[in-house]
Motif scaffolding. Structure first.
Motif, PDB file in Angstrom:
ATOM      1  N   LYS A  41       0.916  -1.175  -0.031  1.00 54.85           N
ATOM      2  CA  LYS A  41       0.100  -0.088  -0.014  1.00 54.85           C
ATOM      3  C   LYS A  41       0.846   1.380  -0.040  1.00 54.85           C
ATOM      4  CE  LYS A  41      -3.880   1.885   2.420  1.00 54.85           C
ATOM      5  NZ  LYS A  41      -4.814   1.815   3.726  1.00 54.85           N
ATOM      6  N   GLU A  42       0.530   2.168  -1.099  1.00 62.03           N
ATOM      7  CA  GLU A  42       1.387   3.504  -1.144  1.00 62.03           C
ATOM      8  C   GLU A  42       1.117   4.269   0.234  1.00 62.03           C
ATOM      9  OE1 GLU A  42       0.600   5.548  -4.511  1.00 62.03           O
ATOM     10  OE2 GLU A  42       1.365   4.000  -5.663  1.00 62.03           O
ATOM     11  N   LEU A  43       2.142   5.037   0.512  1.00 63.56           N
ATOM     12  CA  LEU A  43       2.001   5.780   1.945  1.00 63.56           C
ATOM     13  C   LEU A  43       1.000   7.096   1.658  1.00 63.56           C
ATOM     14  CD1 LEU A  43       3.327   6.287   4.888  1.00 63.56           C
ATOM     15  CD2 LEU A  43       5.065   7.890   3.636  1.00 63.56           C
ATOM     16  N   ASP A  44       0.094   7.337   2.398  1.00 66.47           N
ATOM     17  CA  ASP A  44      -0.727   8.305   2.602  1.00 66.47           C
ATOM     18  C   ASP A  44      -0.483   9.105   3.941  1.00 66.47           C
ATOM     19  OD1 ASP A  44      -2.011   6.608   4.266  1.00 66.47           O
ATOM     20  OD2 ASP A  44      -3.572   6.187   2.728  1.00 66.47           O
ATOM     21  N   LEU A  45      -1.693   9.853   4.133  1.00 67.35           N
ATOM     22  CA  LEU A  45      -1.639  10.776   5.373  1.00 67.35           C
ATOM     23  C   LEU A  45      -1.507   9.897   6.754  1.00 67.35           C
ATOM     24  CD1 LEU A  45      -1.203  13.531   6.613  1.00 67.35           C
ATOM     25  CD2 LEU A  45      -4.035  13.573   6.648  1.00 67.35           C
ATOM     26  N   LEU A  46      -2.574   8.723   6.564  1.00 68.54           N
ATOM     27  CA  LEU A  46      -2.667   8.230   7.667  1.00 68.54           C
ATOM     28  C   LEU A  46      -1.135   7.264   7.922  1.00 68.54           C
ATOM     29  CD1 LEU A  46      -4.354   6.456  10.079  1.00 68.54           C
ATOM     30  CD2 LEU A  46      -5.127   4.733   8.046  1.00 68.54           C
ATOM     31  N   GLY A  47      -0.785   6.620   6.913  1.00 66.09           N
ATOM     32  CA  GLY A  47       0.408   6.035   7.173  1.00 66.09           C
ATOM     33  C   GLY A  47       1.728   6.691   7.656  1.00 66.09           C
ATOM     34  N   ALA A  48       1.960   8.251   7.169  1.00 64.89           N
ATOM     35  CA  ALA A  48       2.615   9.276   7.800  1.00 64.89           C
ATOM     36  C   ALA A  48       2.433   9.397   9.228  1.00 64.89           C
ATOM     37  CB  ALA A  48       2.551  10.491   6.945  1.00 64.89           C
ATOM     38  N   ALA A  49       1.055   9.517   9.706  1.00 66.76           N
ATOM     39  CA  ALA A  49       0.789   9.647  11.076  1.00 66.76           C
ATOM     40  C   ALA A  49       1.223   8.478  11.571  1.00 66.76           C
ATOM     41  CB  ALA A  49      -0.526   9.836  11.262  1.00 66.76           C
ATOM     42  N   LEU A  50       1.165   7.157  11.196  1.00 61.02           N
ATOM     43  CA  LEU A  50       1.586   6.069  12.217  1.00 61.02           C
ATOM     44  C   LEU A  50       3.067   5.759  12.304  1.00 61.02           C
ATOM     45  CD1 LEU A  50      -1.001   3.341  10.715  1.00 61.02           C
ATOM     46  CD2 LEU A  50      -1.040   4.575  13.141  1.00 61.02           C
ATOM     47  N   ILE A  51       3.822   6.248  11.077  1.00 57.90           N
ATOM     48  CA  ILE A  51       5.209   6.250  11.125  1.00 57.90           C
ATOM     49  C   ILE A  51       5.764   7.279  12.240  1.00 57.90           C
ATOM     50  CG2 ILE A  51       7.486   6.929   9.974  1.00 57.90           C
ATOM     51  CD1 ILE A  51       6.092   5.674   7.394  1.00 57.90           C
ATOM     52  N   VAL A  52       5.020   8.369  12.326  1.00 55.72           N
ATOM     53  CA  VAL A  52       5.407   9.525  13.454  1.00 55.72           C
ATOM     54  C   VAL A  52       5.099   8.800  14.832  1.00 55.72           C
ATOM     55  CG1 VAL A  52       4.773  11.629  14.286  1.00 55.72           C
ATOM     56  CG2 VAL A  52       4.980  11.388  11.686  1.00 55.72           C
ATOM     57  N   LEU A  53       3.894   8.200  14.725  1.00 55.51           N
ATOM     58  CA  LEU A  53       3.439   7.434  16.216  1.00 55.51           C
ATOM     59  C   LEU A  53       4.516   6.311  16.562  1.00 55.51           C
ATOM     60  CD1 LEU A  53       1.417   7.200  18.667  1.00 55.51           C
ATOM     61  CD2 LEU A  53       0.272   5.504  17.002  1.00 55.51           C
ATOM     62  N   SER A  54       5.149   5.708  15.638  1.00 56.52           N
ATOM     63  CA  SER A  54       5.884   4.728  15.938  1.00 56.52           C
ATOM     64  C   SER A  54       7.357   5.126  16.286  1.00 56.52           C
ATOM     65  CB  SER A  54       6.189   3.840  14.795  1.00 56.52           C
ATOM     66  OG  SER A  54       4.858   3.189  14.173  1.00 56.52           O
ATOM     67  N   ASN A  55       7.803   6.274  15.939  1.00 52.42           N
ATOM     68  CA  ASN A  55       9.374   6.662  16.125  1.00 52.42           C
ATOM     69  C   ASN A  55       9.378   8.128  16.973  1.00 52.42           C
ATOM     70  OD1 ASN A  55      10.794   4.886  14.026  1.00 52.42           O
ATOM     71  ND2 ASN A  55       9.104   5.618  12.951  1.00 52.42           N
ATOM     72  N   LEU A  56       8.734   9.000  16.733  1.00 53.00           N
ATOM     73  CA  LEU A  56       8.776  10.350  17.244  1.00 53.00           C
ATOM     74  C   LEU A  56       8.658  10.389  18.826  1.00 53.00           C
ATOM     75  CD1 LEU A  56       9.615  13.131  16.378  1.00 53.00           C
ATOM     76  CD2 LEU A  56       7.249  13.752  16.523  1.00 53.00           C
ATOM     77  N   PRO A  57       7.881   9.417  19.382  1.00 51.31           N
ATOM     78  CA  PRO A  57       7.754   9.529  20.975  1.00 51.31           C
ATOM     79  C   PRO A  57       9.019   9.107  21.657  1.00 51.31           C
ATOM     80  CG  PRO A  57       5.947   8.424  20.033  1.00 51.31           C
ATOM     81  CD  PRO A  57       6.755   8.657  18.983  1.00 51.31           C
ATOM     82  N   VAL A  58      10.169   8.380  20.965  1.00 49.62           N
ATOM     83  CA  VAL A  58      11.378   8.310  21.421  1.00 49.62           C
ATOM     84  C   VAL A  58      11.992   9.557  21.822  1.00 49.62           C
ATOM     85  CG1 VAL A  58      13.872   7.511  21.110  1.00 49.62           C
ATOM     86  CG2 VAL A  58      11.560   6.525  19.922  1.00 49.62           C
ATOM     87  N   VAL A  59      11.577  10.887  21.715  1.00 52.49           N
ATOM     88  CA  VAL A  59      12.044  11.992  22.173  1.00 52.49           C
ATOM     89  C   VAL A  59      11.775  12.108  23.636  1.00 52.49           C
ATOM     90  CG1 VAL A  59      11.396  14.594  22.392  1.00 52.49           C
ATOM     91  CG2 VAL A  59      11.408  13.219  20.123  1.00 52.49           C
ATOM     92  N   TRP A  60      10.893  11.393  24.087  1.00 57.48           N
ATOM     93  CA  TRP A  60      10.761  11.363  25.765  1.00 57.48           C
ATOM     94  C   TRP A  60      11.145  10.002  26.311  1.00 57.48           C
ATOM     95  CZ3 TRP A  60       6.892  12.849  22.379  1.00 57.48           C
ATOM     96  CH2 TRP A  60       6.420  14.163  22.283  1.00 57.48           C
ATOM     97  N   ARG A  61      11.978   9.251  25.578  1.00 61.24           N
ATOM     98  CA  ARG A  61      12.469   8.061  26.248  1.00 61.24           C
ATOM     99  C   ARG A  61      13.261   8.196  27.460  1.00 61.24           C
ATOM    100  NH1 ARG A  61      17.984   6.745  24.661  1.00 61.24           N
ATOM    101  NH2 ARG A  61      18.497   8.462  23.328  1.00 61.24           N
ATOM    102  N   GLN A  62      13.636   9.314  27.894  1.00 62.78           N
ATOM    103  CA  GLN A  62      14.557   9.476  28.993  1.00 62.78           C
ATOM    104  C   GLN A  62      13.566   9.605  30.083  1.00 62.78           C
ATOM    105  OE1 GLN A  62      17.702   8.839  28.988  1.00 62.78           O
ATOM    106  NE2 GLN A  62      18.337   8.936  26.926  1.00 62.78           N
ATOM    107  N   ARG A  63      12.628  10.137  30.038  1.00 66.37           N
ATOM    108  CA  ARG A  63      11.566  10.290  31.174  1.00 66.37           C
ATOM    109  C   ARG A  63      10.707   8.942  31.327  1.00 66.37           C
ATOM    110  NH1 ARG A  63       9.024  16.382  29.806  1.00 66.37           N
ATOM    111  NH2 ARG A  63      11.211  17.723  29.991  1.00 66.37           N
ATOM    112  N   ALA A  64      10.217   8.502  30.255  1.00 63.93           N
ATOM    113  CA  ALA A  64       9.344   7.302  30.594  1.00 63.93           C
ATOM    114  C   ALA A  64       9.693   6.253  29.498  1.00 63.93           C
ATOM    115  CB  ALA A  64       7.996   7.872  30.410  1.00 63.93           C
TER     116      ALA A  64
END
Length: 419
Positions: A41-64
């Motif tokens: 399946k080609e990447l769309d807005l939902l796919g981009a949001a799920l990629i962000v959900l899978s990676n960007l939370p690592v910003v808070w990895r030191q706290r939790a």
């Protein structure tokens, strides 16, 4: 530039924690957008949001870190269930596993690594982009590598903390040892000054009083007293020179300082006796047993104890007679100083509050000996010093013969005046 460098080093961990997740999240988005993984399946807005959900939370990895890992794994599963597949989408979860292993002990970090392994296997099975045997081999390796690196970081950090604590404790011990060395040096200085100055100044004071009293009525006696003052002051200067030599030694080795041969020993007791006798206190000196050459420290200890005792007689015993006995025995030498003065002076402080008796006991203890002092039942005062001499180097070398002669008193300053 020099002033900016410490600030940059201080904020560098924060830049790494924020910039890293943003970087590999952007890389995953670009790779999926270019159809890098040729997913179904080609990447769309939902796919981009799920990629962000899978990676960007690592910003808070030191706290939790554990919560961050759960969010990243949830994002990976949702991404696969939505029909997407991107090989770079698991970077955030891997970094979260590394952080969990670096923060918590194996009892908590190993379950996190197992969860990540199962998540990878589930995503690969749902996506159906890899052979099952391959994902069963690769998924545990990815999780194990991240866990091992994180656990190694935790172990090294714990070791560094222990080393820092040990270093701090060693620094405190070093400072405490240095402080004790300074205190011991002060005590040694005070003891030596007390032994040297108190004795000679007592003799000088008595002779000066006598000279002043008979200055007009008996010039010959006054002249003799002045001569005695000159002799006592000369001996005081000589002893002070020896003391300065003693105090120049390494303060880290106080015992070596005590062992220095300053020329004061049993063979010098005769001169000490003459000085006290000239000051008006008759003294007998007797040396018994087989006279042997003693180590310099032991000789100095005997001399100082006798000197301190005689000094106290001069200052406090009045018209007393004194007997000093040095008895060489098979395994020890016993020194006894006895006077027939009035005993302990009424109203004086106790021995524990003075310095003379304390100093004598410290000297005796340094060489494994014992010192006792106290008033006699009827009148008088006695000081007894016993020092072991068995096995000492040079102990069998004889001294010149000693004759019985006048000497000093065993009265301790501490029990009579608290000096």
């Amino acid at each position: 530039m020099t002033s900016l460098r410490p600030r940059f080093i201080a904020v560098l961990p924060r830049i790494r924690d924020i910039g890293g997740p943003i970087g590999f999240t952007a890389a995953a988005l670009l790779a999926a957008h270019s159809n890098y993984a040729t997913g179904p399946k080609e990447l769309d807005l939902l796919g981009a949001a799920l990629i962000v959900l899978s990676n960007l939370p690592v910003v808070w990895r030191q706290r939790a870190p554990i919560l961050t890992l759960l969010i990243c794994c949830t994002g990976m599963v949702a991404f696969a269930l939505a029909g997407y597949w991107e090989a770079l989408n698991g970077a955030g979860a891997l970094l979260a596993v590394y952080t969990v292993a670096g923060r918590y002990p194996p009892s908590r970090s190993i379950p996190a690594a197992v969860l990540h392994t199962l998540t990878q296997i589930f995503v690969a099975v749902i996506s159906d982009e890899m052979a099952l045997w391959m994902i069963l081999v690769l998924a545990p390796q990815f999780s194990l590598t991240a866990w091992m690196l994180g656990n190694l970081k935790r172990v090294l950090a714990a070791r560094n903390e222990r080393l820092a604590a040990l270093t701090e404790r060693l620094d405190r011990d070093r400072i405490a040892r240095a402080r004790r060395a300074v205190i011991e040096e002060r005590v040694r200085l005070a003891r030596e000054l007390h032994d040297v100055v108190a004795h000679h100044m007592s003799a000088i004071s008595i002779q000066a009083g006598l000279a002043r009293y008979v200055f007009h009525s008996d010039p010959d006696t006054a002249y003799t007293a002045v001569q005695a003052i000159g002799d006592a002051s000369g001996k005081a200067l000589e002893d002070m020179r020896r003391l300065l030599t003693l105090l120049r030694l390494d303060p880290e080795h106080p015992r070596d300082a005590q062992l220095i041969d300053v020329g004061l020993g049993v063979d010098r007791l005769g001169e000490l006796v003459d000085n006290v006798t000239a000051a008006g206190v008759p003294v007998d000196l007797a040396v018994t047993g087989t006279v042997r050459r003693l180590p310099a420290g032991v000789e100095l200890c005997i001399y100082r104890v006798v000197q301190e005792s005689l000094t106290n007689v001069l200052k406090h015993a009045g018209k007393a007679q004194v007997r000093v006995t040095v008895d060489y025995r098979a395994s020890e030498v016993v020194v006894e100083v006895v006077d027939d003065g009035p005993g302990t002076v009424h109203g004086t402080v106790s021995a524990a509050e003075g310095h003379g008796l304390i100093g004598m006991r410290e000297r005796a203890k340094l060489y494994g000996g014992k010192l006792t002092a106290g008033a006699l039942p009827q009148k008088g005062f006695r000081v007894v010093l016993s020092l072991p001499i068995a096995g000492e180097t040079g102990a069998d070398e004889p001294h010149p013969d000693h004759n019985t002669r006048p000497a000093g008193d065993g009265r301790s300053d501490d029990q009579r005046t608290g000096c």
